[in-house]
Design an enzyme around this catalytic site. Sequence first.
Site, PDB file in Angstrom:
ATOM      1  N   ASP A  29      32.744  34.965  37.741  1.00  0.00           N
ATOM      2  CA  ASP A  29      33.307  34.756  36.409  1.00  0.00           C
ATOM      3  C   ASP A  29      33.144  33.300  36.002  1.00  0.00           C
ATOM      4  O   ASP A  29      33.332  32.395  36.811  1.00  0.00           O
ATOM      5  CB  ASP A  29      34.793  35.158  36.404  1.00  0.00           C
ATOM      6  CG  ASP A  29      35.324  35.355  35.000  1.00  0.00           C
ATOM      7  OD1 ASP A  29      35.629  36.502  34.641  1.00  0.00           O
ATOM      8  OD2 ASP A  29      35.424  34.356  34.248  1.00  0.00           O
ATOM      9  N   ILE A  30      32.809  33.093  34.740  1.00  0.00           N
ATOM     10  CA  ILE A  30      32.572  31.731  34.238  1.00  0.00           C
ATOM     11  C   ILE A  30      33.872  30.922  34.153  1.00  0.00           C
ATOM     12  O   ILE A  30      33.829  29.692  34.164  1.00  0.00           O
ATOM     13  CB  ILE A  30      31.862  31.796  32.859  1.00  0.00           C
ATOM     14  CG1 ILE A  30      31.090  30.533  32.572  1.00  0.00           C
ATOM     15  CG2 ILE A  30      32.829  32.134  31.742  1.00  0.00           C
ATOM     16  CD1 ILE A  30      30.103  30.662  31.429  1.00  0.00           C
ATOM     17  N   ASN A  86      40.741  45.451  32.632  1.00  0.00           N
ATOM     18  CA  ASN A  86      41.450  45.374  31.361  1.00  0.00           C
ATOM     19  C   ASN A  86      40.826  46.369  30.393  1.00  0.00           C
ATOM     20  O   ASN A  86      39.600  46.472  30.311  1.00  0.00           O
ATOM     21  CB  ASN A  86      41.365  43.953  30.802  1.00  0.00           C
ATOM     22  CG  ASN A  86      42.016  42.932  31.723  1.00  0.00           C
ATOM     23  OD1 ASN A  86      43.037  43.208  32.334  1.00  0.00           O
ATOM     24  ND2 ASN A  86      41.421  41.755  31.834  1.00  0.00           N
ATOM     25  N   GLY A  92      44.020  43.285  27.278  1.00  0.00           N
ATOM     26  CA  GLY A  92      43.425  41.956  27.399  1.00  0.00           C
ATOM     27  C   GLY A  92      41.921  41.968  27.565  1.00  0.00           C
ATOM     28  O   GLY A  92      41.332  40.971  27.994  1.00  0.00           O
ATOM     29  N   GLN A  93      41.282  43.070  27.202  1.00  0.00           N
ATOM     30  CA  GLN A  93      39.820  43.145  27.335  1.00  0.00           C
ATOM     31  C   GLN A  93      39.148  42.309  26.255  1.00  0.00           C
ATOM     32  O   GLN A  93      39.483  42.436  25.067  1.00  0.00           O
ATOM     33  CB  GLN A  93      39.363  44.605  27.215  1.00  0.00           C
ATOM     34  CG  GLN A  93      37.864  44.771  27.435  1.00  0.00           C
ATOM     35  CD  GLN A  93      37.419  46.230  27.437  1.00  0.00           C
ATOM     36  OE1 GLN A  93      38.197  47.128  27.124  1.00  0.00           O
ATOM     37  NE2 GLN A  93      36.164  46.456  27.790  1.00  0.00           N
ATOM     38  N   HIS A  99      34.002  46.329  33.217  1.00  0.00           N
ATOM     39  CA  HIS A  99      33.881  45.379  34.335  1.00  0.00           C
ATOM     40  C   HIS A  99      35.150  45.378  35.158  1.00  0.00           C
ATOM     41  O   HIS A  99      36.255  45.504  34.638  1.00  0.00           O
ATOM     42  CB  HIS A  99      33.565  43.969  33.833  1.00  0.00           C
ATOM     43  CG  HIS A  99      34.475  43.469  32.758  1.00  0.00           C
ATOM     44  ND1 HIS A  99      34.362  43.877  31.441  1.00  0.00           N
ATOM     45  CD2 HIS A  99      35.525  42.620  32.795  1.00  0.00           C
ATOM     46  CE1 HIS A  99      35.300  43.295  30.721  1.00  0.00           C
ATOM     47  NE2 HIS A  99      36.024  42.529  31.524  1.00  0.00           N
ATOM     48  N   HIS A 101      37.352  43.131  37.698  1.00  0.00           N
ATOM     49  CA  HIS A 101      37.596  41.777  38.202  1.00  0.00           C
ATOM     50  C   HIS A 101      38.007  41.890  39.676  1.00  0.00           C
ATOM     51  O   HIS A 101      38.991  42.576  39.996  1.00  0.00           O
ATOM     52  CB  HIS A 101      38.757  41.114  37.468  1.00  0.00           C
ATOM     53  CG  HIS A 101      38.555  40.886  35.990  1.00  0.00           C
ATOM     54  ND1 HIS A 101      38.235  39.659  35.460  1.00  0.00           N
ATOM     55  CD2 HIS A 101      38.651  41.732  34.941  1.00  0.00           C
ATOM     56  CE1 HIS A 101      38.150  39.754  34.140  1.00  0.00           C
ATOM     57  NE2 HIS A 101      38.403  41.010  33.794  1.00  0.00           N
TER      58      HIS A 101
HETATM   59  P1  5GP Z   1      38.038  40.696  30.123  1.00  0.00           P
HETATM   60  O1  5GP Z   1      38.905  39.695  29.433  1.00  0.00           O
HETATM   61  O2  5GP Z   1      37.189  41.448  29.126  1.00  0.00           O
HETATM   62  O3  5GP Z   1      38.754  41.583  31.073  1.00  0.00           O
HETATM   63  O4  5GP Z   1      37.061  39.867  31.055  1.00  0.00           O
HETATM   64  C1  5GP Z   1      35.927  39.222  30.592  1.00  0.00           C
HETATM   65  C2  5GP Z   1      35.608  38.152  31.596  1.00  0.00           C
HETATM   66  O5  5GP Z   1      34.279  37.722  31.367  1.00  0.00           O
HETATM   67  C3  5GP Z   1      36.501  36.916  31.482  1.00  0.00           C
HETATM   68  O6  5GP Z   1      37.161  36.712  32.720  1.00  0.00           O
HETATM   69  C4  5GP Z   1      35.529  35.793  31.139  1.00  0.00           C
HETATM   70  O7  5GP Z   1      35.849  34.574  31.764  1.00  0.00           O
HETATM   71  C5  5GP Z   1      34.205  36.348  31.620  1.00  0.00           C
HETATM   72  N1  5GP Z   1      33.056  35.869  30.888  1.00  0.00           N
HETATM   73  C6  5GP Z   1      32.923  35.773  29.536  1.00  0.00           C
HETATM   74  N2  5GP Z   1      31.710  35.301  29.207  1.00  0.00           N
HETATM   75  C7  5GP Z   1      31.064  35.093  30.381  1.00  0.00           C
HETATM   76  C8  5GP Z   1      29.761  34.594  30.683  1.00  0.00           C
HETATM   77  O8  5GP Z   1      28.954  34.257  29.821  1.00  0.00           O
HETATM   78  N3  5GP Z   1      29.430  34.517  31.999  1.00  0.00           N
HETATM   79  C9  5GP Z   1      30.308  34.893  32.990  1.00  0.00           C
HETATM   80  N4  5GP Z   1      29.873  34.769  34.253  1.00  0.00           N
HETATM   81  N5  5GP Z   1      31.533  35.362  32.729  1.00  0.00           N
HETATM   82  C10 5GP Z   1      31.917  35.451  31.441  1.00  0.00           C
END
Ligand code: 5GP
Length: 113
Positions: A29-30, A86, A92-93, A99, A101
């Site tokens: 994750d970034i 999420n 919180g998606q 995906h 985590h």
């Molecule tokens: P969500 O909030 O949808 O459950 O998770 C999305 C996740 O994707 C977040 O934890 C966010 O930090 C990660 N993310 C968003 N953009 C990027 C990206 O460009 N590269 C990577 N490696 N992770 C990302």
Amino acid sequence: MPTIFKRIIDREIPADIVYEDELCLALRDIAPQAPTHVLVIPKKEIASIDALADEDAALVGRLWTVIRDLARQLGVAETGYRVVVNNGLDGGQTVDHLHFHLLAGRPMRWPPG
Ligand code: 5GP
């Protein structure tokens, strides 16, 4: 408009990929929320849990065994980890590509925020 994860799958943008097979990809994750924070994503474009089709059940099962193996390879299986998915606004998606985590390396609290 492809999601950020679709663009990573297609190698249009870089990512720290820790695992790949014909069905899925795992990347760091970034914005890590724990010392180990890996996202496990199917290559198939599925927006969310809510968007799963019945025929995706085997794919989702496979993602769980990939997570199991990755946790071992990353050295966190013994100390423990949390897997979070999420779904939707209240969940919180933020990226509309399914995906998982994989979070580890610190004690997790409950209830989650
Ligand atoms: P969500 O909030 O949808 O459950 O998770 C999305 C996740 O994707 C977040 O934890 C966010 O930090 C990660 N993310 C968003 N953009 C990027 C990206 O460009 N590269 C990577 N490696 N992770 C990302």
